[in-house]
Write an enzyme that holds these catalytic residues in place. Structure first.
Site, short mmCIF file in Angstrom:
data_model
loop_
_atom_site.label_atom_id
_atom_site.label_comp_id
_atom_site.label_asym_id
_atom_site.label_seq_id
_atom_site.Cartn_x
_atom_site.Cartn_y
_atom_site.Cartn_z
N ASP A 60 0.87 -1.18 0.00
CA ASP A 60 0.00 0.00 0.00
C ASP A 60 0.91 1.23 0.00
O ASP A 60 1.98 1.20 0.59
CB ASP A 60 -0.92 0.03 1.24
CG ASP A 60 -2.22 0.79 0.99
OD1 ASP A 60 -3.30 0.26 1.30
OD2 ASP A 60 -2.15 1.93 0.49
N LEU A 69 -11.17 5.23 9.26
CA LEU A 69 -11.27 4.59 10.57
C LEU A 69 -12.62 3.93 10.83
O LEU A 69 -12.74 3.05 11.66
CB LEU A 69 -10.97 5.61 11.68
CG LEU A 69 -9.57 6.25 11.59
CD1 LEU A 69 -9.40 7.30 12.69
CD2 LEU A 69 -8.46 5.21 11.70
N LYS A 84 0.24 3.52 6.02
CA LYS A 84 -0.62 2.37 6.37
C LYS A 84 0.19 1.10 6.57
O LYS A 84 -0.01 0.38 7.54
CB LYS A 84 -1.65 2.14 5.25
CG LYS A 84 -2.81 3.07 5.30
CD LYS A 84 -3.90 2.62 4.34
CE LYS A 84 -5.14 3.47 4.54
NZ LYS A 84 -6.21 3.09 3.59
N ASP A 128 -8.75 -1.08 -4.31
CA ASP A 128 -10.01 -0.30 -4.33
C ASP A 128 -10.25 0.35 -5.68
O ASP A 128 -10.96 1.33 -5.77
CB ASP A 128 -10.00 0.75 -3.21
CG ASP A 128 -8.90 1.77 -3.41
OD1 ASP A 128 -8.10 1.64 -4.36
OD2 ASP A 128 -8.83 2.73 -2.61
N CYS A 191 -16.68 3.39 -3.61
CA CYS A 191 -17.13 3.59 -2.22
C CYS A 191 -17.00 5.05 -1.81
O CYS A 191 -17.73 5.52 -0.95
CB CYS A 191 -16.35 2.71 -1.26
SG CYS A 191 -16.69 0.97 -1.46
N CYS A 335 -22.11 12.83 -26.37
CA CYS A 335 -23.18 11.83 -26.43
C CYS A 335 -24.36 12.42 -25.65
O CYS A 335 -24.46 13.64 -25.50
CB CYS A 335 -22.71 10.50 -25.86
SG CYS A 335 -22.29 10.60 -24.13
#
Lengths: 376, 77
Positions: A60, A69, A84, A128, A191, A335
């Protein structure tokens, strides 16, 4: 042979009749790489370390943020701003000092992925973003390493074991057999945009750790050649069988050279320069009259646009027709809502690498609204 | 003809979890077309289809009573 202390530490699992000392020794000898020390990676790391996996690598490049957290409970408020992987390694050493933790404070990329992954027996995908997910998939397929996929959104999670051959079945499937190509940029919620309940990655990450333990020890039946989709709101769990697909194989780099040249950020639409243009700036460009405007909608789509000159090339004909066009240096594609046209920018850039191409933000619908505002 | 559609993630937001009666539908390509006509937002989302718990990689026949799942990829971790 296990020391007395090790017998005590792992007693609850050694006493399982399917497990015993033999499985514990397999865990000691195993090397697992966890990519991403976030919502999925943290619980996977904690349970694998506690179970006594001999060597764990953690990849990471990020630092702890206050918004982590709520779900990444390996970290504390005091850790905000700290690396991390370094913080995670410290905690894990306290949990189990006997295991080897390799800290990889870096971003997984084409140029380092094969070397890093080849040092491990098994990979846990706790990333992620799609660009890293496809990178992990393709690297593991090339290196013949099993990997355990997990992904979450809101109240739902997906988990599966990929590139793993069970009981000499001669069948191995991977992420591309399920989703051959990455989705177009901005079409799938992340997320960050859509949110996630903290327990969802905890559940899925713990399932990934469970699958790792099952594969290493040979106990039970791993989730291979299928994925499980779990929804915590209604407790529904759906299993889908996955089949090996020739078409998805053709999308993948076939050797190390092709892998190194593959642009994962590109195919996943991660762009460092903005390739969108606002309705206001677009009006300025039309007034300057030195641009080519391309409508990539299907011919039947409404509204018809006659306010400025434009060429109609539906998306599926774009690749074929664009090179034959005599076009200005500056191209704007549009578009309906500005999503397909982002993909069109990528296609045109691939064929005419020097062209300056941008996509009309919000599409023609947004532009029409903008016009109405001006004229009211 | 009645088929049951189970949608996941964003697709559930768009079409809802529902049993759909669809006439004269023979295969998954036709289903994709009918769904994108009925729900234009689906045009801009990529998703996989599974019939009776089996993910399909090519156009596949749909029969009465089949359970069709629409599965978008998730990226979150």
């Amino acid at each position: 042979m296990l020391s007395t202390e090790n017998h005590l530490r792992y007693q609850r699992q050694i006493q399982l009749k399917e497990f015993g000392v033999a499985a514990q020794i397999k865990l000691f000898d195993a090397k697992v790489l966890i990519i991403g020390a976030g919502g999925l990676g943290c619980p996977a790391l904690q349970y694998l370390a506690a179970a006594g996996i001999g060597t764990i690598g953690i990849v990471d490049f990020d630092v702890v943020d206050i918004s982590n957290l709520q779900r990444q409970i390996l970290y504390t408020t005091d850790d905000i701003g700290k690396s991390k992987v370094k913080t995670a390694a410290e905690r894990i050493k306290q949990l189990n000092p006997d295991i080897q933790i390799n800290i990889l404070n870096l971003k997984l990329q084409n140029k380092n992925a094969l070397e890093i992954i080849s040092a491990y027996d098994l990979v846990i995908d706790g990333s992620d973003n799609f660009s890293t997910r496809y990178l992990i998939n393709d690297a593991c397929v090339l290196l013949n390493k099993p990997f355990i996929y997990g992904a979450v959104l809101r109240f739902e999670g997906q988990v599966g074991v990929f590139n793993f051959e069970e009981n000499n079945s001669n069948i191995k499937t991977n992420y591309r057999d399920l989703f051959p190509e990455p989705p177009v940029e901005n079409t799938i919620l992340s997320c960050n945009e859509a949110g996630v309940l903290g327990v969802v990655p905890a559940l899925i990450g713990t399932m990934q750790a469970t699958e790792a333990i099952k594969i290493i020890t040979g106990i039970g039946k791993p989730i291979c050649n299928k994925i499980i989709s779990y929804n915590v709101l209604n407790n529904e769990m759906h299993e889908f069988e996955i089949f090996s697909d020739e078409k998805s194989k053709s999308k993948m780099p076939k050797n190390e050279k092709e892998f190194l040249a593959f642009n994962y950020d590109w195919i996943c639409g991660v762009s460092h320069v903005s390739n969108e243009i606002s309705a206001e700036n677009f009006d300025l460009l039309i007034a300057g009259n030195k641009i080519t405007v391309i409508d990539v909608r299907e011919l039947s789509e409404l509204p018809i646009v006659s306010e400025f000159p434009n060429i109609k090339i539906p998306m599926n004909e774009l690749e074929e027709k664009i090179s034959a066009l005599k076009i200005a240096d500056t191209i704007v594609v549009f578009c309906q809502t500005g999503i397909r046209s982002l993909n069109a920018v990528k296609i045109i850039n691939k064929i005419i690498p020097n062209a300056s191409v941008s996509s009309l933000h919000g599409g023609i619908i947004e532009w029409k609204k903008h016009q109405n505002k001006i004229h009211i | 003809m009645e088929i049951k559609i189970i949608a996941f993630g964003q697709i559930a937001d768009i079409i809802g979890n529902s049993i759909m009666s669809i006439n004269e539908i023979k295969d998954t390509e036709e289903l994709r077309k009918k769904l994108s006509n009925a729900f234009p937002q689906l045009n801009e989302i990529s998703y996989g289809i599974a019939i009776n718990k089996k993910n399909i990689n090519k156009n596949t026949e749909i029969n009465m009573g089949d359970i069709v799942a629409l599965l978008p990829p998730f990226s979150g971790g």
